[in-house]
Design a protein around this motif. Structure first.
Motif, PDB file in Angstrom:
ATOM      1  N   LEU A 130      11.098 -13.845 -31.020  1.00 42.40           N
ATOM      2  CA  LEU A 130      10.929 -12.398 -30.869  1.00 42.40           C
ATOM      3  C   LEU A 130      12.175 -11.609 -31.238  1.00 42.40           C
ATOM      4  CD1 LEU A 130       9.010 -12.338 -27.478  1.00 42.40           C
ATOM      5  CD2 LEU A 130       8.062 -12.320 -29.793  1.00 42.40           C
ATOM      6  N   GLY A 131      13.256 -12.312 -31.471  1.00 41.14           N
ATOM      7  CA  GLY A 131      14.501 -11.614 -31.772  1.00 41.14           C
ATOM      8  C   GLY A 131      15.336 -11.359 -30.539  1.00 41.14           C
ATOM      9  N   TYR A 132      14.807 -11.794 -29.386  1.00 41.59           N
ATOM     10  CA  TYR A 132      15.589 -11.737 -28.151  1.00 41.59           C
ATOM     11  C   TYR A 132      15.142 -12.896 -27.265  1.00 41.59           C
ATOM     12  CZ  TYR A 132      11.545  -9.730 -25.697  1.00 41.59           C
ATOM     13  OH  TYR A 132      10.302  -9.520 -25.150  1.00 41.59           O
ATOM     14  N   SER A 133      15.952 -13.228 -26.282  1.00 44.49           N
ATOM     15  CA  SER A 133      15.664 -14.357 -25.395  1.00 44.49           C
ATOM     16  C   SER A 133      14.948 -13.851 -24.152  1.00 44.49           C
ATOM     17  CB  SER A 133      16.969 -15.054 -25.005  1.00 44.49           C
ATOM     18  OG  SER A 133      16.722 -16.059 -24.065  1.00 44.49           O
ATOM     19  N   LYS A 134      13.706 -14.272 -23.974  1.00 47.60           N
ATOM     20  CA  LYS A 134      12.919 -13.835 -22.819  1.00 47.60           C
ATOM     21  C   LYS A 134      12.880 -14.880 -21.702  1.00 47.60           C
ATOM     22  CE  LYS A 134       8.440 -15.391 -24.674  1.00 47.60           C
ATOM     23  NZ  LYS A 134       9.002 -16.089 -25.850  1.00 47.60           N
ATOM     24  N   GLU A 135      13.353 -16.102 -22.008  1.00 48.75           N
ATOM     25  CA  GLU A 135      13.305 -17.179 -21.026  1.00 48.75           C
ATOM     26  C   GLU A 135      14.387 -16.996 -19.964  1.00 48.75           C
ATOM     27  OE1 GLU A 135      13.187 -17.718 -24.324  1.00 48.75           O
ATOM     28  OE2 GLU A 135      11.019 -18.163 -24.366  1.00 48.75           O
ATOM     29  N   GLN A 136      14.041 -17.387 -18.754  1.00 52.32           N
ATOM     30  CA  GLN A 136      14.964 -17.369 -17.609  1.00 52.32           C
ATOM     31  C   GLN A 136      15.417 -15.953 -17.246  1.00 52.32           C
ATOM     32  OE1 GLN A 136      14.026 -20.940 -17.984  1.00 52.32           O
ATOM     33  NE2 GLN A 136      15.362 -20.530 -16.271  1.00 52.32           N
ATOM     34  N   VAL A 137      14.655 -14.939 -17.658  1.00 53.83           N
ATOM     35  CA  VAL A 137      15.033 -13.560 -17.347  1.00 53.83           C
ATOM     36  C   VAL A 137      14.007 -12.962 -16.387  1.00 53.83           C
ATOM     37  CG1 VAL A 137      15.393 -11.225 -18.268  1.00 53.83           C
ATOM     38  CG2 VAL A 137      16.149 -13.230 -19.581  1.00 53.83           C
ATOM     39  N   ILE A 138      14.485 -12.429 -15.264  1.00 54.85           N
ATOM     40  CA  ILE A 138      13.604 -11.705 -14.347  1.00 54.85           C
ATOM     41  C   ILE A 138      14.019 -10.240 -14.347  1.00 54.85           C
ATOM     42  CG2 ILE A 138      13.287 -13.735 -12.881  1.00 54.85           C
ATOM     43  CD1 ILE A 138      15.090 -12.272 -10.794  1.00 54.85           C
ATOM     44  N   HIS A 139      13.076  -9.387 -13.949  1.00 54.69           N
ATOM     45  CA  HIS A 139      13.454  -7.982 -13.801  1.00 54.69           C
ATOM     46  C   HIS A 139      12.793  -7.402 -12.566  1.00 54.69           C
ATOM     47  CE1 HIS A 139       9.602  -6.384 -15.358  1.00 54.69           C
ATOM     48  NE2 HIS A 139       9.658  -7.370 -16.237  1.00 54.69           N
ATOM     49  N   PHE A 140      13.431  -6.395 -11.991  1.00 56.53           N
ATOM     50  CA  PHE A 140      12.905  -5.709 -10.810  1.00 56.53           C
ATOM     51  C   PHE A 140      13.371  -4.266 -10.849  1.00 56.53           C
ATOM     52  CE2 PHE A 140      16.772  -8.031  -9.813  1.00 56.53           C
ATOM     53  CZ  PHE A 140      17.577  -7.111  -9.164  1.00 56.53           C
ATOM     54  N   ASP A 141      12.657  -3.411 -10.130  1.00 55.97           N
ATOM     55  CA  ASP A 141      12.905  -1.970 -10.193  1.00 55.97           C
ATOM     56  C   ASP A 141      14.109  -1.564  -9.343  1.00 55.97           C
ATOM     57  OD1 ASP A 141      10.703  -1.428 -11.847  1.00 55.97           O
ATOM     58  OD2 ASP A 141       9.344  -1.424 -10.131  1.00 55.97           O
ATOM     59  N   ARG A 142      14.698  -0.476  -9.778  1.00 55.80           N
ATOM     60  CA  ARG A 142      15.736   0.171  -8.961  1.00 55.80           C
ATOM     61  C   ARG A 142      15.059   0.917  -7.827  1.00 55.80           C
ATOM     62  NH1 ARG A 142      19.422   4.135 -12.226  1.00 55.80           N
ATOM     63  NH2 ARG A 142      20.350   4.372 -10.167  1.00 55.80           N
ATOM     64  N   GLU A 143      15.511   0.721  -6.648  1.00 56.51           N
ATOM     65  CA  GLU A 143      14.997   1.478  -5.509  1.00 56.51           C
ATOM     66  C   GLU A 143      15.997   1.400  -4.365  1.00 56.51           C
ATOM     67  OE1 GLU A 143      11.258  -0.169  -4.332  1.00 56.51           O
ATOM     68  OE2 GLU A 143      12.002  -2.201  -4.144  1.00 56.51           O
ATOM     69  N   GLY A 144      15.763   2.209  -3.364  1.00 59.21           N
ATOM     70  CA  GLY A 144      16.672   2.230  -2.223  1.00 59.21           C
ATOM     71  C   GLY A 144      18.060   2.674  -2.611  1.00 59.21           C
TER      72      GLY A 144
ATOM     73  N   PHE B 232      20.304 -11.857  -1.071  1.00 61.02           N
ATOM     74  CA  PHE B 232      21.258 -10.826  -1.480  1.00 61.02           C
ATOM     75  C   PHE B 232      20.610  -9.443  -1.464  1.00 61.02           C
ATOM     76  CE2 PHE B 232      22.502  -8.181  -5.139  1.00 61.02           C
ATOM     77  CZ  PHE B 232      23.812  -7.883  -4.802  1.00 61.02           C
ATOM     78  N   TYR B 233      19.368  -9.349  -1.989  1.00 62.63           N
ATOM     79  CA  TYR B 233      18.696  -8.052  -2.104  1.00 62.63           C
ATOM     80  C   TYR B 233      18.391  -7.467  -0.725  1.00 62.63           C
ATOM     81  CZ  TYR B 233      15.693  -4.501  -4.205  1.00 62.63           C
ATOM     82  OH  TYR B 233      15.151  -3.300  -4.606  1.00 62.63           O
ATOM     83  N   LYS B 234      17.970  -8.322   0.196  1.00 59.57           N
ATOM     84  CA  LYS B 234      17.648  -7.833   1.540  1.00 59.57           C
ATOM     85  C   LYS B 234      18.889  -7.327   2.254  1.00 59.57           C
ATOM     86  CE  LYS B 234      13.434 -10.476   2.384  1.00 59.57           C
ATOM     87  NZ  LYS B 234      12.786 -11.557   3.156  1.00 59.57           N
ATOM     88  N   GLU B 235      20.030  -7.968   1.994  1.00 56.93           N
ATOM     89  CA  GLU B 235      21.281  -7.515   2.603  1.00 56.93           C
ATOM     90  C   GLU B 235      21.730  -6.188   2.005  1.00 56.93           C
ATOM     91  OE1 GLU B 235      24.023 -10.672   1.965  1.00 56.93           O
ATOM     92  OE2 GLU B 235      23.133 -12.001   3.492  1.00 56.93           O
ATOM     93  N   TYR B 236      21.522  -6.053   0.672  1.00 57.32           N
ATOM     94  CA  TYR B 236      21.971  -4.852  -0.018  1.00 57.32           C
ATOM     95  C   TYR B 236      20.994  -3.692   0.170  1.00 57.32           C
ATOM     96  CZ  TYR B 236      24.792  -2.417  -3.485  1.00 57.32           C
ATOM     97  OH  TYR B 236      25.635  -1.535  -4.111  1.00 57.32           O
ATOM     98  N   ASN B 237      19.690  -4.031   0.193  1.00 55.21           N
ATOM     99  CA  ASN B 237      18.635  -3.017   0.325  1.00 55.21           C
ATOM    100  C   ASN B 237      17.739  -3.367   1.513  1.00 55.21           C
ATOM    101  OD1 ASN B 237      18.594  -0.771  -1.288  1.00 55.21           O
ATOM    102  ND2 ASN B 237      17.424  -1.683  -2.936  1.00 55.21           N
ATOM    103  N   PRO B 238      18.221  -3.174   2.718  1.00 54.55           N
ATOM    104  CA  PRO B 238      17.439  -3.560   3.901  1.00 54.55           C
ATOM    105  C   PRO B 238      16.052  -2.907   3.890  1.00 54.55           C
ATOM    106  CG  PRO B 238      19.659  -2.900   4.522  1.00 54.55           C
ATOM    107  CD  PRO B 238      19.502  -2.538   3.080  1.00 54.55           C
ATOM    108  N   ASN B 239      15.047  -3.674   4.328  1.00 56.50           N
ATOM    109  CA  ASN B 239      13.644  -3.242   4.463  1.00 56.50           C
ATOM    110  C   ASN B 239      12.867  -3.224   3.150  1.00 56.50           C
ATOM    111  OD1 ASN B 239      13.970  -2.739   7.280  1.00 56.50           O
ATOM    112  ND2 ASN B 239      14.925  -0.757   6.785  1.00 56.50           N
ATOM    113  N   PHE B 240      13.578  -3.246   2.011  1.00 56.05           N
ATOM    114  CA  PHE B 240      12.873  -3.259   0.729  1.00 56.05           C
ATOM    115  C   PHE B 240      12.515  -4.699   0.351  1.00 56.05           C
ATOM    116  CE2 PHE B 240      14.729   0.911   0.475  1.00 56.05           C
ATOM    117  CZ  PHE B 240      13.830   1.644  -0.277  1.00 56.05           C
ATOM    118  N   LEU B 241      11.342  -4.847  -0.285  1.00 58.90           N
ATOM    119  CA  LEU B 241      10.897  -6.165  -0.733  1.00 58.90           C
ATOM    120  C   LEU B 241      11.510  -6.490  -2.088  1.00 58.90           C
ATOM    121  CD1 LEU B 241       7.086  -5.889   0.109  1.00 58.90           C
ATOM    122  CD2 LEU B 241       8.853  -7.015   1.472  1.00 58.90           C
TER     123      LEU B 241
END
Length: 788
Positions: A452-466, A633-642
């Motif tokens: 595809l012209g970029y590496s999609k393997e081993q990459v996760i993404h999640f939204d900015r919130e909190g 890490f995410y729960k510590e940084y963004n308490p209550n967010f999933l």
């Protein structure tokens, strides 16, 4: 008379068990396929048809006429709806809709739930049939801090839908909303799915540029008056945007498209509607018909092949006065009775297979014996019975009694060619299905392995919130994120990388054609994103912390540079929305849309205020460990967010979910088609061997070998299959190339696909025929000759 026919047929079944078993298996299998396909097709045809005013609801879309291409956009400007409603008396009601950009986190006390939603106009629930079950429809939008919840979401948050009105929810830990209504869960037959709705006016407060003509982030829906001529209305509004923008937006032409047609007819090419899911609806309808025809041909061939066993019955009936009409009725009755027996078995198979079928198709199909389904089942069964019995009925009833009783009946040339032609049709259809399966499989494999012209393997993404929504925290958050065990790198973007996200215009560059209104895909990238995704930088550099004022810099892909016809672009300046931007890099083309689309010009800018998604590269082999560490890490940084994440490569595969489902279903149906064909051929060979047993006996007595006799019995059937291969391969070539043309990038066709399909069918045929011919050739000749 009917009772008499049924008694005779029951006796015939008892006497000739093998042909009955072959026919019942073939017809019940074909009916099972047809019923499952009918359920799927019926569901597809009824998507978005449940709205009370569906014939009056239209989607306002736009044709975008650029310098070198035409395209169709489902979006428009938020400002256009109030102006159209004011000036066009044909409009009864209108509403604007904007999708909430991500899964929202909704908090009620200690509960946190992720949900999808829309911003909608005040008339949304008047136009669309999503019933309000709690709350007053006239007061649900008294202020912009109102929110409406689906029945399921309300139950998950409050345990019940009762007394939910007036309660407060914490939305994204940013704002409190008051529940002003509960709507019934969106039906499965809706192309849209949402759990909550907010006021469109609330969206304007957050993003006021939606009301500018240059914005295109709004879906607009109109409920037209019943007598409206939509073609005439489209002509009337053709220049509406041009006039309102004083010819500043002359490339945009609005038009209405019936909302309930969009699901099936959603594809456009060069601004012209070119199909959509209706292609697959037609395809599987044809497959169902083909499979039924294959099974019916088995019945026809077996019925006419065993004619010698019924000659005396036909002769005696005709001699004592039975008319041709009576005999036709008898044999059609037998065929229809067999079809209804097969239907009974088919319904059992359907009930057993439906859960698996639903899993493959992603549907929630059920068997509800309403009048529509009963009529469909009766129609399919009668069609099968009458079609399968038509030729035998006319053929068997056409014999003259004197000829039959004298024993002078000979097989006519026409009869032989008819039977041969039916076998050829069977195998031609099977070959087409097999080649189609191979081509679809190879295209899916091509999609999965395409660079595809970029590496999609081993990459996760999640939204900015909190807390991460605060721009001051982005850099700090990313720095801490990169230190999480198992994380290789991390960055931020606005784009999904799996579909066009934000097309923009407003460019000026040296030598630009003043009539060029081409929209560029706009990607927003933070530091390290280009490096993390392994996107090749051909010239210049990527964005870096080592340089200041990166928000005044831009990067283009090759397609954009070629479109702008810029030589040595790095260091040159362009104007973007009235601001001067320096080109600091050129990246190699990469696929940010599905392979159905050509790679379009892309602008990559540095715009921290618009970043909405984090992307994280995980160390290979440590996925589970890294996800667990990120969750902590995410729960510590963004308490209550999933910590709600998805893998980039899985999202890419979802772009081709339809093709993957079609490939899987096609595989099953092709296997069934060839099995039904082989079943019929097996029966036909059995009868041929039985009819020629005296010839075989004489040849054996005269010293002919079993191998040669087996060859003589087999060659006629092999010839028929070879003819079918010669017919089926060219037809399949045309059909598969037509399907592949829907992809801008495809695997193409190879001669090996066709040779493999032909060889496979030929081998299966030889094996099927050989099982019977070898038995017939090795039979003791005395047993055949002593019958004389």
């Amino acid at each position: 008379m009917l009772k008499h026919h049924l008694i005779l047929y029951m006796r015939s079944i008892k006497k000739y068990k093998i042909p009955f078993i072959i026919n019942i298996i073939g017809l019940s299998t074909a009916l099972t396929c047809s019923i499952l396909i009918y359920l799927w097709v019926s569901d597809e045809l009824h998507v978005d048809k449940f709205h009370k005013h569906q014939n009056q609801i239209f989607h306002l879309m736009e044709t975008l006429d650029f310098a070198d291409e035409k395209s169709v956009s489902p979006h428009t400007s938020g400002i256009i709806i109030p102006l159209l409603v004011e000036e066009m008396p044909e409009i009864e009601q209108a509403t604007r809709v904007a999708k909430y950009p991500k899964n929202a986190s909704i908090f009620v006390e200690d509960k946190t739930i992720k949900a999808d939603g829309y911003y909608v106009g005040k008339t949304f629930f008047d136009i669309f049939s999503f019933p309000i079950i709690e709350g007053n429809k006239n007061t649900i939008w008294t202020n912009t801090n109102s929110i409406l919840l689906s029945e399921s979401l309300a139950k998950n948050l409050f345990g019940t839908t009762q007394n939910a009105i007036g309660k407060t929810i914490d939305f994204q830990k940013k704002k409190k909303y008051v529940v002003s209504g509960i709507f019934k869960d969106v039906p499965t037959k809706s192309s849209e799915n949402f759990d909550f709705v907010l006021s469109y006016e609330e969206r304007i407060l957050v993003q006021p540029n939606l009301m500018e003509w240059g914005s295109s982030g709004t879906y607009a829906y109109l409920k037209m008056k019943p007598e409206t001529d939509v073609v005439a209305f489209n002509l009337k509004i053709k220049d509406f945007i041009k006039q309102k923008t004083n010819n500043d937006q002359i490339y945009r032409t609005p038009f209405l498209k019936k909302y309930s047609d969009e699901y099936l007819y959603g594809n456009y090419k060069d601004g012209i509607q070119t199909g959509g899911r209706i292609t697959y609806v037609k395809l599987f309808s044809i497959i169902a018909l083909f499979i039924l025809i294959i099974a019916c041909i088995n019945f026809m061939n077996l019925s006419t092949a065993k004619v010698s066993r019924r000659l005396k019955e036909i002769g005696i009936k005709k001699a004592i006065g039975a008319s041709k009409k009576t005999l036709v009725f008898q044999y059609l009755t037998e065929a229809v009775v067999l079809a209804f027996m097969a239907l009974f078995l088919a319904m059992i198979f359907v009930l057993l297979l439906l859960p698996e079928f639903n899993q493959i198709t992603g549907k929630q199909l059920t068997i509800t014996l309403d009048s529509t389904l009963l009529i469909a089942l009766l129609s399919i069964t009668l069609f099968t019975g009458l079609l399968s019995g038509s030729y035998p009925a006319l053929y068997l009833s056409g014999f003259k009694p004197a000829t039959i009783l004298k024993g002078k009946l000979n097989t006519s040339v026409g009869e032989l060619w008819t039977r041969k032609g039916l076998v050829i049709i069977q195998y031609t259809i099977s070959i087409i299905l097999i080649v189609s399966v191979l081509v679809i499989y190879k295209q899916i494999e091509f999609i999965q392995n395409k660079n595809l012209g970029y590496s999609k393997e081993q990459v996760i993404h999640f939204d900015r919130e909190g807390k991460t929504l605060d721009n001051n925290y982005i850099h700090t958050f990313l720095s801490a994120l990169k230190k999480v065990p198992g994380v290789v790198n991390a960055s931020c973007t606005r784009n999904r990388m799996t579909g066009n996200s934000w097309e923009v215009g407003g460019f000026d560059w040296e030598g630009k054609d003043p009539n060029d209104y081409t929209q560029f895909e706009h990607m927003i990238a933070y530091y390290d994103l280009i490096e993390m995704l392994n996107i090749d930088v051909l010239q210049g550099r990527a964005f870096s912390e080592n340089f200041k004022s990166e928000n005044t810099k831009v990067i283009f892909n090759e397609a954009a540079i070629n479109h702008m016809n810029l030589k040595d672009p790095v260091g040159k300046t362009i104007s973007f929305w009235g601001k001067q931007k320096e080109i600091v890099g050129v990246v190699k083309n990469f696929h940010f849309q599905s392979l159905h689309e050509d790679i379009k010009p892309m602008l990559i800018s540095f715009w921290p205020d618009r970043l909405s998604k984090f992307m994280v590269k995980i160390e290979k082999g440590r996925e589970k460990e890294a996800i667990a560490n990120l969750n902590t890490f995410y729960k510590e940084y963004n308490p209550n967010f999933l910590f709600d994440y998805s893998f980039l490569d899985e999202n890419y595969q979802k772009l081709y979910l339809s093709e993957q489902r079609i490939a899987k279903l096609s595989r099953y149906f092709a296997v069934l088609a060839i099995l039904i064909s082989c079943l019929g051929l097996f029966g036909l060979v059995s009868f041929t061997a039985e009819r020629r047993k005296k010839e075989v006996g004489i040849r054996k007595v005269l010293g002919d070998s079993s191998a040669h006799i087996s060859f003589l019995l087999s060659k006629e059937f092999v010839k028929l299959v070879l003819v079918a291969i010669c017919l089926g391969l060219p037809i399949s070539y045309v059909l598969t190339n037509s399907w592949l043309s829907g992809f801008a990038y495809n695997a193409g066709t190879s001669i090996w696909y066709f040779l493999t399909a032909g060889a496979f069918v030929l081998i299966i045929t030889i094996l099927t025929v050989s099982t019977q011919t070898i038995i017939a050739a090795n039979r003791n000749p005395v047993e055949a000759l002593k019958d004389e």
